[in-house]
Design a protein around this motif. Structure first.
Motif, PDB file in Angstrom:
ATOM      1  N   THR A 125      -9.170 -33.722 -14.279  1.00  0.00           N
ATOM      2  CA  THR A 125      -7.922 -33.355 -14.941  1.00  0.00           C
ATOM      3  C   THR A 125      -8.028 -32.080 -15.754  1.00  0.00           C
ATOM      4  OG1 THR A 125      -8.471 -34.730 -16.838  1.00  0.00           O
ATOM      5  CG2 THR A 125      -7.167 -35.751 -15.076  1.00  0.00           C
ATOM      6  N   ARG A 126      -9.131 -31.363 -15.658  1.00  0.00           N
ATOM      7  CA  ARG A 126      -9.267 -30.141 -16.443  1.00  0.00           C
ATOM      8  C   ARG A 126      -8.333 -29.068 -15.905  1.00  0.00           C
ATOM      9  NH1 ARG A 126     -12.221 -26.336 -13.787  1.00  0.00           N
ATOM     10  NH2 ARG A 126     -13.397 -27.091 -12.010  1.00  0.00           N
ATOM     11  N   SER A 127      -7.959 -28.135 -16.777  1.00  0.00           N
ATOM     12  CA  SER A 127      -7.077 -27.055 -16.339  1.00  0.00           C
ATOM     13  C   SER A 127      -7.886 -25.994 -15.608  1.00  0.00           C
ATOM     14  CB  SER A 127      -6.373 -26.435 -17.545  1.00  0.00           C
ATOM     15  OG  SER A 127      -7.327 -25.828 -18.375  1.00  0.00           O
ATOM     16  N   ARG A 128      -7.204 -25.253 -14.753  1.00  0.00           N
ATOM     17  CA  ARG A 128      -7.868 -24.219 -13.963  1.00  0.00           C
ATOM     18  C   ARG A 128      -8.112 -22.991 -14.818  1.00  0.00           C
ATOM     19  NH1 ARG A 128      -8.401 -25.523  -8.876  1.00  0.00           N
ATOM     20  NH2 ARG A 128      -6.958 -26.950  -7.929  1.00  0.00           N
ATOM     21  N   SER A 129      -9.307 -22.489 -14.765  1.00  0.00           N
ATOM     22  CA  SER A 129      -9.631 -21.286 -15.511  1.00  0.00           C
ATOM     23  C   SER A 129     -10.776 -20.577 -14.816  1.00  0.00           C
ATOM     24  CB  SER A 129     -10.016 -21.624 -16.947  1.00  0.00           C
ATOM     25  OG  SER A 129     -11.170 -22.430 -16.948  1.00  0.00           O
ATOM     26  N   GLY A 130     -10.992 -19.328 -15.197  1.00  0.00           N
ATOM     27  CA  GLY A 130     -12.112 -18.582 -14.654  1.00  0.00           C
ATOM     28  C   GLY A 130     -11.911 -18.191 -13.210  1.00  0.00           C
ATOM     29  N   PRO A 131     -12.989 -18.230 -12.433  1.00  0.00           N
ATOM     30  CA  PRO A 131     -12.919 -17.749 -11.058  1.00  0.00           C
ATOM     31  C   PRO A 131     -12.006 -18.586 -10.175  1.00  0.00           C
ATOM     32  CG  PRO A 131     -15.145 -18.468 -11.621  1.00  0.00           C
ATOM     33  CD  PRO A 131     -14.299 -18.632 -12.824  1.00  0.00           C
ATOM     34  N   ASP A 132     -11.812 -19.853 -10.509  1.00  0.00           N
ATOM     35  CA  ASP A 132     -10.968 -20.710  -9.702  1.00  0.00           C
ATOM     36  C   ASP A 132      -9.525 -20.215  -9.706  1.00  0.00           C
ATOM     37  OD1 ASP A 132     -10.404 -24.280  -9.558  1.00  0.00           O
ATOM     38  OD2 ASP A 132     -10.779 -22.830  -7.997  1.00  0.00           O
ATOM     39  N   SER A 133      -8.971 -19.921 -10.872  1.00  0.00           N
ATOM     40  CA  SER A 133      -7.597 -19.438 -10.934  1.00  0.00           C
ATOM     41  C   SER A 133      -7.495 -18.010 -10.422  1.00  0.00           C
ATOM     42  CB  SER A 133      -7.059 -19.541 -12.358  1.00  0.00           C
ATOM     43  OG  SER A 133      -7.748 -18.667 -13.211  1.00  0.00           O
ATOM     44  N   ALA A 134      -8.520 -17.214 -10.624  1.00  0.00           N
ATOM     45  CA  ALA A 134      -8.508 -15.850 -10.101  1.00  0.00           C
ATOM     46  C   ALA A 134      -8.497 -15.864  -8.574  1.00  0.00           C
ATOM     47  CB  ALA A 134      -9.714 -15.082 -10.616  1.00  0.00           C
ATOM     48  N   THR A 135      -9.262 -16.759  -7.985  1.00  0.00           N
ATOM     49  CA  THR A 135      -9.291 -16.870  -6.529  1.00  0.00           C
ATOM     50  C   THR A 135      -7.945 -17.314  -5.996  1.00  0.00           C
ATOM     51  OG1 THR A 135     -11.633 -17.436  -6.626  1.00  0.00           O
ATOM     52  CG2 THR A 135     -10.468 -17.969  -4.593  1.00  0.00           C
ATOM     53  N   LEU A 136      -7.328 -18.290  -6.634  1.00  0.00           N
ATOM     54  CA  LEU A 136      -6.006 -18.741  -6.198  1.00  0.00           C
ATOM     55  C   LEU A 136      -4.971 -17.628  -6.329  1.00  0.00           C
ATOM     56  CD1 LEU A 136      -5.672 -22.386  -7.523  1.00  0.00           C
ATOM     57  CD2 LEU A 136      -5.534 -21.609  -5.171  1.00  0.00           C
ATOM     58  N   GLY A 137      -5.053 -16.835  -7.373  1.00  0.00           N
ATOM     59  CA  GLY A 137      -4.126 -15.726  -7.556  1.00  0.00           C
ATOM     60  C   GLY A 137      -4.273 -14.686  -6.461  1.00  0.00           C
ATOM     61  N   ILE A 138      -5.509 -14.367  -6.109  1.00  0.00           N
ATOM     62  CA  ILE A 138      -5.751 -13.380  -5.057  1.00  0.00           C
ATOM     63  C   ILE A 138      -5.313 -13.912  -3.696  1.00  0.00           C
ATOM     64  CG2 ILE A 138      -7.585 -12.139  -3.827  1.00  0.00           C
ATOM     65  CD1 ILE A 138      -8.991 -11.914  -6.572  1.00  0.00           C
ATOM     66  N   ILE A 139      -5.576 -15.176  -3.433  1.00  0.00           N
ATOM     67  CA  ILE A 139      -5.125 -15.782  -2.177  1.00  0.00           C
ATOM     68  C   ILE A 139      -3.599 -15.770  -2.109  1.00  0.00           C
ATOM     69  CG2 ILE A 139      -4.978 -17.966  -0.919  1.00  0.00           C
ATOM     70  CD1 ILE A 139      -7.857 -18.499  -1.808  1.00  0.00           C
ATOM     71  N   GLY A 140      -2.943 -16.026  -3.235  1.00  0.00           N
ATOM     72  CA  GLY A 140      -1.483 -15.983  -3.278  1.00  0.00           C
ATOM     73  C   GLY A 140      -0.935 -14.596  -3.001  1.00  0.00           C
ATOM     74  N   VAL A 141      -1.573 -13.572  -3.542  1.00  0.00           N
ATOM     75  CA  VAL A 141      -1.136 -12.189  -3.291  1.00  0.00           C
ATOM     76  C   VAL A 141      -1.315 -11.842  -1.817  1.00  0.00           C
ATOM     77  CG1 VAL A 141      -1.651  -9.767  -3.775  1.00  0.00           C
ATOM     78  CG2 VAL A 141      -1.503 -11.397  -5.637  1.00  0.00           C
ATOM     79  N   ILE A 142      -2.425 -12.246  -1.229  1.00  0.00           N
ATOM     80  CA  ILE A 142      -2.662 -11.977   0.185  1.00  0.00           C
ATOM     81  C   ILE A 142      -1.621 -12.679   1.049  1.00  0.00           C
ATOM     82  CG2 ILE A 142      -4.288 -12.386   2.086  1.00  0.00           C
ATOM     83  CD1 ILE A 142      -6.540 -11.896   0.031  1.00  0.00           C
ATOM     84  N   CYS A 143      -1.310 -13.932   0.726  1.00  0.00           N
ATOM     85  CA  CYS A 143      -0.281 -14.664   1.471  1.00  0.00           C
ATOM     86  C   CYS A 143       1.081 -13.988   1.337  1.00  0.00           C
ATOM     87  CB  CYS A 143      -0.192 -16.111   0.986  1.00  0.00           C
ATOM     88  SG  CYS A 143      -1.529 -17.158   1.529  1.00  0.00           S
ATOM     89  N   ALA A 144       1.413 -13.524   0.142  1.00  0.00           N
ATOM     90  CA  ALA A 144       2.711 -12.902  -0.084  1.00  0.00           C
ATOM     91  C   ALA A 144       2.833 -11.590   0.675  1.00  0.00           C
ATOM     92  CB  ALA A 144       2.932 -12.677  -1.576  1.00  0.00           C
TER      93      ALA A 144
END
Length: 102
Positions: free
Chosen positions: A19-38
Motif C-alpha cells: 500500500t505504499r505510495s509510488r515514488s522515486g524511479p517507479d513513478s519516473a518510469t511510469l511517467g516516461i512510459i506514459g509520455v511514450i504512449c501519448a
C-alpha cells in the motif's frame, strides 16, 4: 503454541508493503512510459494509447492532484487526454455520412 482465530503471531499485516505510495524511479518510469504512449498515440492507435498514457500519468502522480507533480507524469496525462479526444473526434468524423472528415 497455536495461533487461534484472531490471535496471530504476526505484529504487522502482510499487505503493508503493497500500500505504499509510488515514488522515486517507479513513478519516473511510469511517467516516461506514459509520455511514450501519448506521443505514439498521435500516430497510431490513439484510442488505445491515449487512455494508457492517462493511466500511466495518473499512477505516476501518485493518484492525487495536490502536491508536487512530476513533469513527465503531467505531460503524459495532458497529452493522453488530447490524444483520446482527437481519436474520438476522428472516429466520429469517419462515421459520418460520406465517410470522410476532411
Amino acid at each position: 503454541m497455536m495461533a487461534g482465530f484472531g490471535h496471530t503471531t504476526r505484529k504487522h499485516p502482510r499487505s503493508r508493503s503493497r500500500t505504499r505510495s509510488r515514488s522515486g524511479p517507479d513513478s519516473a518510469t511510469l511517467g516516461i512510459i506514459g509520455v511514450i504512449c501519448a506521443v505514439a498515440g498521435f500516430f497510431v492507435l490513439g484510442i488505445i494509447l491515449g487512455p494508457a498514457a492517462i493511466v500511466c500519468g495518473w499512477l505516476a502522480m501518485g493518484r492525487r492532484w495536490n502536491g508536487a507533480r512530476p513533469v513527465p507524469a503531467l505531460i503524459a496525462l495532458v497529452l493522453g487526454v488530447i490524444d483520446t479526444v482527437l481519436a474520438v473526434v476522428w472516429m466520429a468524423g469517419s462515421a459520418a455520412p460520406g465517410g470522410m472528415m476532411f
